[in-house]
Design a protein around this motif. Sequence first.
Motif, mmCIF file in Angstrom:
data_model
loop_
_atom_site.group_PDB
_atom_site.id
_atom_site.type_symbol
_atom_site.label_atom_id
_atom_site.label_comp_id
_atom_site.label_asym_id
_atom_site.label_seq_id
_atom_site.Cartn_x
_atom_site.Cartn_y
_atom_site.Cartn_z
ATOM 1 N N ARG A 223 0.832 -1.203 0.000
ATOM 2 C CA ARG A 223 0.000 0.000 0.000
ATOM 3 C C ARG A 223 0.868 1.255 0.000
ATOM 4 N N LYS A 224 1.970 1.183 -0.746
ATOM 5 C CA LYS A 224 2.895 2.329 -0.802
ATOM 6 C C LYS A 224 2.224 3.572 -1.363
ATOM 7 N N ALA A 225 1.457 3.420 -2.443
ATOM 8 C CA ALA A 225 0.854 4.596 -3.076
ATOM 9 C C ALA A 225 -0.059 5.324 -2.100
ATOM 10 N N GLU A 226 -0.886 4.564 -1.353
ATOM 11 C CA GLU A 226 -1.773 5.199 -0.378
ATOM 12 C C GLU A 226 -0.974 5.871 0.736
ATOM 13 N N ALA A 227 0.117 5.207 1.174
ATOM 14 C CA ALA A 227 0.937 5.778 2.244
ATOM 15 C C ALA A 227 1.563 7.099 1.801
ATOM 16 N N PHE A 228 2.084 7.135 0.576
ATOM 17 C CA PHE A 228 2.702 8.370 0.099
ATOM 18 C C PHE A 228 1.658 9.432 -0.226
ATOM 19 N N ALA A 229 0.453 9.025 -0.565
ATOM 20 C CA ALA A 229 -0.621 10.005 -0.743
ATOM 21 C C ALA A 229 -0.926 10.697 0.584
ATOM 22 N N LEU A 230 -1.036 9.925 1.658
ATOM 23 C CA LEU A 230 -1.248 10.509 2.983
ATOM 24 C C LEU A 230 -0.056 11.374 3.387
ATOM 25 N N PHE A 231 1.127 10.920 3.027
ATOM 26 C CA PHE A 231 2.344 11.683 3.317
ATOM 27 C C PHE A 231 2.248 13.069 2.673
ATOM 28 N N ASN A 232 1.753 13.116 1.439
ATOM 29 C CA ASN A 232 1.572 14.400 0.746
ATOM 30 C C ASN A 232 0.564 15.280 1.467
ATOM 31 N N VAL A 233 -0.520 14.671 1.959
ATOM 32 C CA VAL A 233 -1.547 15.441 2.669
ATOM 33 C C VAL A 233 -0.957 16.107 3.905
ATOM 34 N N PHE A 234 -0.218 15.347 4.691
ATOM 35 C CA PHE A 234 0.365 15.901 5.917
ATOM 36 C C PHE A 234 1.453 16.923 5.585
ATOM 37 N N ALA A 235 2.252 16.655 4.546
ATOM 38 C CA ALA A 235 3.309 17.586 4.176
ATOM 39 C C ALA A 235 2.722 18.906 3.684
ATOM 40 N N THR A 236 1.678 18.828 2.857
ATOM 41 C CA THR A 236 1.050 20.046 2.331
ATOM 42 C C THR A 236 0.395 20.852 3.444
ATOM 43 N N THR A 237 -0.211 20.160 4.380
ATOM 44 C CA THR A 237 -0.834 20.850 5.510
ATOM 45 C C THR A 237 0.214 21.590 6.335
ATOM 46 N N GLY A 238 1.342 20.943 6.586
ATOM 47 C CA GLY A 238 2.416 21.600 7.323
ATOM 48 C C GLY A 238 2.975 22.789 6.574
ATOM 49 N N ALA A 239 3.038 22.689 5.230
ATOM 50 C CA ALA A 239 3.544 23.802 4.430
ATOM 51 C C ALA A 239 2.610 24.999 4.464
ATOM 52 N N LEU A 240 1.346 24.788 4.816
ATOM 53 C CA LEU A 240 0.409 25.905 4.977
ATOM 54 C C LEU A 240 0.454 26.456 6.402
ATOM 55 N N ILE A 241 0.480 25.558 7.389
ATOM 56 C CA ILE A 241 0.494 25.996 8.790
ATOM 57 C C ILE A 241 1.764 26.764 9.110
ATOM 58 N N GLY A 242 2.907 26.302 8.592
ATOM 59 C CA GLY A 242 4.190 26.914 8.919
ATOM 60 C C GLY A 242 4.259 28.406 8.623
ATOM 61 N N PRO A 243 3.979 28.838 7.382
ATOM 62 C CA PRO A 243 4.052 30.280 7.097
ATOM 63 C C PRO A 243 3.046 31.101 7.898
ATOM 64 N N LEU A 244 1.857 30.533 8.146
ATOM 65 C CA LEU A 244 0.868 31.269 8.939
ATOM 66 C C LEU A 244 1.371 31.487 10.363
ATOM 67 N N LEU A 245 1.914 30.424 10.958
ATOM 68 C CA LEU A 245 2.459 30.535 12.303
ATOM 69 C C LEU A 245 3.689 31.436 12.320
ATOM 70 N N GLY A 246 4.509 31.316 11.278
ATOM 71 C CA GLY A 246 5.711 32.141 11.204
ATOM 72 C C GLY A 246 5.402 33.622 11.100
ATOM 73 N N SER A 247 4.399 33.973 10.298
ATOM 74 C CA SER A 247 4.042 35.390 10.165
ATOM 75 C C SER A 247 3.516 35.953 11.477
ATOM 76 N N ALA A 248 2.808 35.114 12.264
ATOM 77 C CA ALA A 248 2.327 35.575 13.566
ATOM 78 C C ALA A 248 3.485 35.758 14.538
ATOM 79 N N LEU A 249 4.434 34.830 14.525
ATOM 80 C CA LEU A 249 5.568 34.917 15.448
ATOM 81 C C LEU A 249 6.498 36.079 15.104
ATOM 82 N N LEU A 250 6.518 36.463 13.840
ATOM 83 C CA LEU A 250 7.361 37.594 13.452
ATOM 84 C C LEU A 250 6.911 38.894 14.104
ATOM 85 N N LEU A 251 5.664 38.933 14.556
ATOM 86 C CA LEU A 251 5.210 40.112 15.296
ATOM 87 C C LEU A 251 5.984 40.250 16.600
#
Length: 397
Positions: free
Chosen positions: A133-161
């Motif tokens: 089930r590698k394809a499904e595992a890497f699909a989930l991996f993409n979901v979590f990675a993409t979510t982190g790539a969105l949360i990170g800049p949002l959190l970073g912009s707040a912390l820059l204050l």
Amino acid sequence: MKTWHEIRRFPFAVRLLLVNQLGVNTGFYLLVPYLATHLTDHLGLSAAVVGVVLGVRNLSQQGLFIVGGSAADRLGAHGVIIAGCALRTVGFGLFALGDSLAVLLAASVLSGLAGALFNPAVRAYLAQEAGERKAEAFALFNVFATTGALIGPLLGSALLLVGFRASALTAAAIFAVLTVAQALVLPTRAVEPSGSGVLGDWREVLGNRAFLAFALAMVGMFTLENQLYLLLPEGARRATGWDGAAGLVFLVGTLANLALQMRITRTLKSRGDSARWIAVGLAVTGLAFLPPLVDSPLAVLLSALLLYLGLMIASPFVMALIPRFGRPELTGTYFGVFYVVSGIAAAAGSAGVGWAMDTGERLPWLCCAALGLASAAGMARLHRSGALPAETERSLV
């Protein structure tokens, strides 16, 4: 809900690595997008010195992926993942605590080396644990990675204050937590000897012509994915006249990824022939760069959606295919070499796109479209010639 149900079907180690990738991307994108501004505006470094600091980080990571992959094969992915997270903790901590050029260069080297260690190791571990089930595992991996790539800049912009140091220390703390978590609860797996030395392993992988041809065919995917951080944000800003429009590109992509990634992967895997879907995904990534030829904000958003869609189609099957090119004992090395090739290509491709952006408004979009379609054609040719590993996975949907 189906995504969470899918997560629960995987072993504990896979679930932990998914959370790990969410944390990795959150910590990385919390800091790195704001690093250049900090170095120039706060520390007063010249553009040339900033380029050296950032370039050292990229070179340390991209050039040493093969070392991280080999270490995962020989020492075990478990320990290499922990070492990578620990090194990035130190590297990001140095960005917070030091402002001399020597400290900044050390921070860049350590941060890059960290990525070179845990990126191939995580993927090798995930591929081994996911089984068929590698394809499904890497699909989930993409979901979590993409979510982190969105949360990170949002959190970073707040912390820059508060200040850049708060951002850097928070990023370092995230990686410290990940280091401890992997050390305490990530299962250790036995290491199977490859039967040859490191150089012998590298010769075996680099002598695999089918694999190298496949890696070169994937150049388009990684180069175009990099345009999420270069061409598309700039296109969004130009089309709207609003700097914040670049954030919409990531928001649209993240929402689409959360809603569609698992559905797409499961549906396409049930129809077999993953190599064909990789070619289709690459073609979609190329076509994604045609809408912005019409000067419209909606065209840029459509471009982002199509690019994310193409990546969602192709990426899980690409990651699932890599381990099938060689022996299981060399899975990490195969991932390492693959990321060296893709990293060099993405850097060169982005430089070319940057040149095209300075030359004309439509040229970069046409160049990206041509590159995506060329990669799709290359993948289709490899598939038709029978150069790719035989399909062994079976859908469990």
